[in-house]
Motif scaffolding. Structure first.
Motif, PDB file in Angstrom:
ATOM      1  N   ASP A  72      -9.843 -13.844   4.779  1.00 52.39           N
ATOM      2  CA  ASP A  72      -8.463 -13.456   4.425  1.00 52.39           C
ATOM      3  C   ASP A  72      -7.794 -12.600   5.512  1.00 52.39           C
ATOM      4  O   ASP A  72      -7.367 -11.475   5.248  1.00 52.39           O
ATOM      5  CB  ASP A  72      -8.436 -12.669   3.100  1.00 52.39           C
ATOM      6  CG  ASP A  72      -8.876 -13.501   1.902  1.00 52.39           C
ATOM      7  OD1 ASP A  72      -9.017 -14.722   2.031  1.00 52.39           O
ATOM      8  OD2 ASP A  72      -9.072 -12.912   0.812  1.00 52.39           O
ATOM      9  N   ASP A 132      -8.824  -5.983 -10.854  1.00 48.49           N
ATOM     10  CA  ASP A 132      -9.420  -6.724  -9.724  1.00 48.49           C
ATOM     11  C   ASP A 132      -8.472  -6.709  -8.523  1.00 48.49           C
ATOM     12  O   ASP A 132      -8.913  -6.862  -7.385  1.00 48.49           O
ATOM     13  CB  ASP A 132      -9.638  -8.205 -10.078  1.00 48.49           C
ATOM     14  CG  ASP A 132     -10.904  -8.457 -10.895  1.00 48.49           C
ATOM     15  OD1 ASP A 132     -11.448  -7.485 -11.456  1.00 48.49           O
ATOM     16  OD2 ASP A 132     -11.339  -9.619 -10.971  1.00 48.49           O
ATOM     17  N   THR A 133      -7.175  -6.608  -8.784  1.00 47.56           N
ATOM     18  CA  THR A 133      -6.178  -6.803  -7.714  1.00 47.56           C
ATOM     19  C   THR A 133      -5.331  -5.551  -7.430  1.00 47.56           C
ATOM     20  O   THR A 133      -4.364  -5.641  -6.670  1.00 47.56           O
ATOM     21  CB  THR A 133      -5.236  -7.976  -8.072  1.00 47.56           C
ATOM     22  OG1 THR A 133      -4.483  -7.626  -9.242  1.00 47.56           O
ATOM     23  CG2 THR A 133      -5.998  -9.260  -8.330  1.00 47.56           C
ATOM     24  N   CYS A 134      -5.675  -4.435  -8.074  1.00 47.17           N
ATOM     25  CA  CYS A 134      -4.955  -3.181  -7.823  1.00 47.17           C
ATOM     26  C   CYS A 134      -5.975  -2.061  -7.630  1.00 47.17           C
ATOM     27  O   CYS A 134      -7.040  -2.096  -8.249  1.00 47.17           O
ATOM     28  CB  CYS A 134      -4.133  -2.757  -9.049  1.00 47.17           C
ATOM     29  SG  CYS A 134      -2.846  -3.858  -9.588  1.00 47.17           S
ATOM     30  N   ARG A 135      -5.656  -1.076  -6.809  1.00 43.51           N
ATOM     31  CA  ARG A 135      -6.442   0.168  -6.838  1.00 43.51           C
ATOM     32  C   ARG A 135      -5.672   1.151  -7.708  1.00 43.51           C
ATOM     33  O   ARG A 135      -4.467   1.383  -7.475  1.00 43.51           O
ATOM     34  CB  ARG A 135      -6.628   0.747  -5.428  1.00 43.51           C
ATOM     35  CG  ARG A 135      -7.662   0.026  -4.613  1.00 43.51           C
ATOM     36  CD  ARG A 135      -8.165   0.817  -3.404  1.00 43.51           C
ATOM     37  NE  ARG A 135      -9.274   0.104  -2.803  1.00 43.51           N
ATOM     38  CZ  ARG A 135      -9.142  -0.809  -1.829  1.00 43.51           C
ATOM     39  NH1 ARG A 135      -7.952  -1.077  -1.326  1.00 43.51           N
ATOM     40  NH2 ARG A 135     -10.205  -1.428  -1.363  1.00 43.51           N
ATOM     41  N   ARG A 143     -17.245  -2.861  -6.033  1.00 41.91           N
ATOM     42  CA  ARG A 143     -17.376  -3.115  -4.588  1.00 41.91           C
ATOM     43  C   ARG A 143     -18.325  -2.104  -3.949  1.00 41.91           C
ATOM     44  O   ARG A 143     -19.182  -2.454  -3.161  1.00 41.91           O
ATOM     45  CB  ARG A 143     -16.012  -3.001  -3.878  1.00 41.91           C
ATOM     46  CG  ARG A 143     -15.027  -4.099  -4.180  1.00 41.91           C
ATOM     47  CD  ARG A 143     -13.846  -4.063  -3.188  1.00 41.91           C
ATOM     48  NE  ARG A 143     -12.795  -4.976  -3.592  1.00 41.91           N
ATOM     49  CZ  ARG A 143     -11.734  -4.631  -4.317  1.00 41.91           C
ATOM     50  NH1 ARG A 143     -11.545  -3.390  -4.699  1.00 41.91           N
ATOM     51  NH2 ARG A 143     -10.824  -5.543  -4.645  1.00 41.91           N
ATOM     52  N   ASP A 155      -2.709   0.713  -4.197  1.00 41.41           N
ATOM     53  CA  ASP A 155      -2.331  -0.525  -3.508  1.00 41.41           C
ATOM     54  C   ASP A 155      -2.544  -1.699  -4.459  1.00 41.41           C
ATOM     55  O   ASP A 155      -3.120  -1.526  -5.536  1.00 41.41           O
ATOM     56  CB  ASP A 155      -3.113  -0.725  -2.185  1.00 41.41           C
ATOM     57  CG  ASP A 155      -4.617  -0.751  -2.379  1.00 41.41           C
ATOM     58  OD1 ASP A 155      -5.082  -1.172  -3.447  1.00 41.41           O
ATOM     59  OD2 ASP A 155      -5.343  -0.349  -1.452  1.00 41.41           O
ATOM     60  N   GLY A 163      -9.507   1.171   1.634  1.00 37.92           N
ATOM     61  CA  GLY A 163     -10.046  -0.173   1.791  1.00 37.92           C
ATOM     62  C   GLY A 163      -9.960  -0.706   3.203  1.00 37.92           C
ATOM     63  O   GLY A 163     -10.242  -0.011   4.186  1.00 37.92           O
ATOM     64  N   SER A 164      -9.536  -1.972   3.304  1.00 37.76           N
ATOM     65  CA  SER A 164      -9.602  -2.659   4.605  1.00 37.76           C
ATOM     66  C   SER A 164      -8.645  -2.053   5.632  1.00 37.76           C
ATOM     67  O   SER A 164      -8.871  -2.176   6.829  1.00 37.76           O
ATOM     68  CB  SER A 164      -9.331  -4.156   4.439  1.00 37.76           C
ATOM     69  OG  SER A 164      -7.987  -4.386   4.143  1.00 37.76           O
ATOM     70  N   ARG A 222       0.833  -1.217   0.000  1.00 41.50           N
ATOM     71  CA  ARG A 222       0.000   0.000   0.000  1.00 41.50           C
ATOM     72  C   ARG A 222       0.862   1.259   0.000  1.00 41.50           C
ATOM     73  O   ARG A 222       1.822   1.354   0.774  1.00 41.50           O
ATOM     74  CB  ARG A 222      -0.885   0.040   1.245  1.00 41.50           C
ATOM     75  CG  ARG A 222      -1.832  -1.148   1.367  1.00 41.50           C
ATOM     76  CD  ARG A 222      -2.629  -1.050   2.659  1.00 41.50           C
ATOM     77  NE  ARG A 222      -3.374  -2.261   2.933  1.00 41.50           N
ATOM     78  CZ  ARG A 222      -4.625  -2.491   2.535  1.00 41.50           C
ATOM     79  NH1 ARG A 222      -5.272  -1.574   1.841  1.00 41.50           N
ATOM     80  NH2 ARG A 222      -5.231  -3.625   2.825  1.00 41.50           N
ATOM     81  N   LYS A 279      -2.430  -6.410  -4.715  1.00 36.25           N
ATOM     82  CA  LYS A 279      -2.263  -7.721  -4.077  1.00 36.25           C
ATOM     83  C   LYS A 279      -1.544  -8.652  -5.046  1.00 36.25           C
ATOM     84  O   LYS A 279      -1.871  -8.679  -6.240  1.00 36.25           O
ATOM     85  CB  LYS A 279      -3.650  -8.280  -3.752  1.00 36.25           C
ATOM     86  CG  LYS A 279      -3.665  -9.608  -3.037  1.00 36.25           C
ATOM     87  CD  LYS A 279      -3.837 -10.837  -3.909  1.00 36.25           C
ATOM     88  CE  LYS A 279      -5.031 -10.854  -4.805  1.00 36.25           C
ATOM     89  NZ  LYS A 279      -5.127 -12.109  -5.614  1.00 36.25           N
TER      90      LYS A 279
HETATM   91  P1  TMP Z   1      -8.183  -4.230   0.759  1.00 40.25           P
HETATM   92  O1  TMP Z   1      -7.979  -2.785   1.074  1.00 40.25           O
HETATM   93  O2  TMP Z   1      -9.624  -4.581   0.533  1.00 40.25           O
HETATM   94  O3  TMP Z   1      -7.508  -5.133   1.755  1.00 40.25           O
HETATM   95  O4  TMP Z   1      -7.452  -4.495  -0.634  1.00 40.25           O
HETATM   96  C1  TMP Z   1      -6.097  -4.171  -0.845  1.00 40.25           C
HETATM   97  C2  TMP Z   1      -5.724  -4.487  -2.283  1.00 40.25           C
HETATM   98  O5  TMP Z   1      -5.741  -5.894  -2.514  1.00 40.25           O
HETATM   99  C3  TMP Z   1      -6.669  -3.894  -3.325  1.00 40.25           C
HETATM  100  O6  TMP Z   1      -5.886  -3.410  -4.411  1.00 40.25           O
HETATM  101  C4  TMP Z   1      -7.529  -5.035  -3.755  1.00 40.25           C
HETATM  102  C5  TMP Z   1      -6.670  -6.237  -3.542  1.00 40.25           C
HETATM  103  N1  TMP Z   1      -7.408  -7.406  -3.085  1.00 40.25           N
HETATM  104  C6  TMP Z   1      -7.436  -8.538  -3.865  1.00 40.25           C
HETATM  105  O7  TMP Z   1      -6.858  -8.567  -4.945  1.00 40.25           O
HETATM  106  N2  TMP Z   1      -8.099  -9.640  -3.401  1.00 40.25           N
HETATM  107  C7  TMP Z   1      -8.742  -9.660  -2.212  1.00 40.25           C
HETATM  108  O8  TMP Z   1      -9.324 -10.676  -1.838  1.00 40.25           O
HETATM  109  C8  TMP Z   1      -8.704  -8.464  -1.409  1.00 40.25           C
HETATM  110  C9  TMP Z   1      -9.403  -8.415  -0.083  1.00 40.25           C
HETATM  111  C10 TMP Z   1      -8.023  -7.379  -1.890  1.00 40.25           C
END
Ligand code: TMP
Length: 245
Positions: A131, A204-207, A223, A177, A101-102, A96, A179
């Motif tokens: 997770d 899907d996996t990056c902001r 989301r 951020d 997000g989370s 990040r 993943k």
């Molecule tokens: P988060 O803020 O929801 O934890 O997400 C952080 C980053 O990770 C965001 O770019 C989305 C990615 N992510 C995934 O690719 N798979 C997941 O299951 C989650 C929770 C987040």
């Protein structure tokens, strides 16, 4: 060369994996579906699989050119790619640069806080447990990977993050951020087994936001119902393709 697509080995939320005639290679097929919040929210849009397949190919190829070994081999068609067969380590590695997000949900941090140096988080890849964030020690204790592998993927995620930031930056896009998932590649010819970057790098996996306007291009559109996700993903792909030539 025509690829022999064999039996389906695995179906996930956004992809399916198929055997090929080669012991080290699989077909990765991107689906049009998408989920959020541990698959409690479900959706889909036509063309999503093909857009993500192509975005992933552009990013993995760019990383490969910068010396990062990945499981991506080549695109096969609109929605399929040929990849190395790996055993995915059940650890999600998150990096990040800005609080969203989370991170904000968990700790009450104000969204938008700049994070420098970047924050690295390890999460247990297990939807049923949501997770959860885990320490490197717990990950090793659970046998998710060895301590050395955990140290390696943590360090490598930060290196990959710097490269991704530069790659996206060239396209006027700011990475907030992302993943990553890594996998153990054990070649059938018996040559050394190693941990390489696997899975996907997509919206899907990056902001991701436009560096100038702040327009969003990622799965947060779905989301949090923030806008037209199909339009966001398409615009991102167009940008990447424009400058990839
Ligand atoms: P988060 O803020 O929801 O934890 O997400 C952080 C980053 O990770 C965001 O770019 C989305 C990615 N992510 C995934 O690719 N798979 C997941 O299951 C989650 C929770 C987040």
């Amino acid at each position: 060369m025509e690829i022999m697509q064999g039996e389906m080995l695995y179906e996930g939320k956004a992809k399916r994996m198929y055997a090929t005639g080669h012991p080290d290679e699989l077909v990765m097929e991107y689906k049009d579906s998408l989920t959020a919040f541990d698959a409690t929210k479900k959706g889909s849009f036509e063309g999503k699989g093909s857009i993500n397949n192509r975005i992933n190919a552009i990013l993995m190829t760019a990383l490969g050119e910068l010396g990062i070994e990945t499981s991506f081999i080549r695109l096969l068609d609109e929605s399929r790619a040929l990849v190395r067969k790996v055993t995915i380590l059940p650890i999600e590695v998150i990096v990040r640069y800005e609080a969203q997000g989370s991170l904000c949900r968990r700790y009450g941090i104000e969204p938008g806080l700049s994070i420098d140096p970047p924050l690295l988080e390890l999460c247990l890849k297990d939807d049923a447990l949501h997770d959860p964030v885990i320490s490197a020690q717990v990950a090793a204790l659970m046998g998710l990977a060895t301590s050395d592998e955990i140290a390696l993927i943590s360090w490598r995620a930060l290196v990959i993050g710097e490269k991704l930031r530069e790659i996206y930056g060239r396209w006027g896009i700011r990475l907030i951020d992302f993943k990553l998932e890594f996998g153990r590649f054990s070649p059938a010819d018996g040559s050394a087994s190693r941990v390489i970057l696997a899975d996907e790098i997509t919206p899907d996996t990056c902001r991701l936001v436009d560096a100038k306007t702040g327009e969003k291009f990622d799965k947060d559109l779905f989301r949090f119902d923030l806008g037209d996700i199909g339009a966001g993903y398409s615009k991102l792909l167009e940008r990447l393709q424009d400058s990839a030539g």
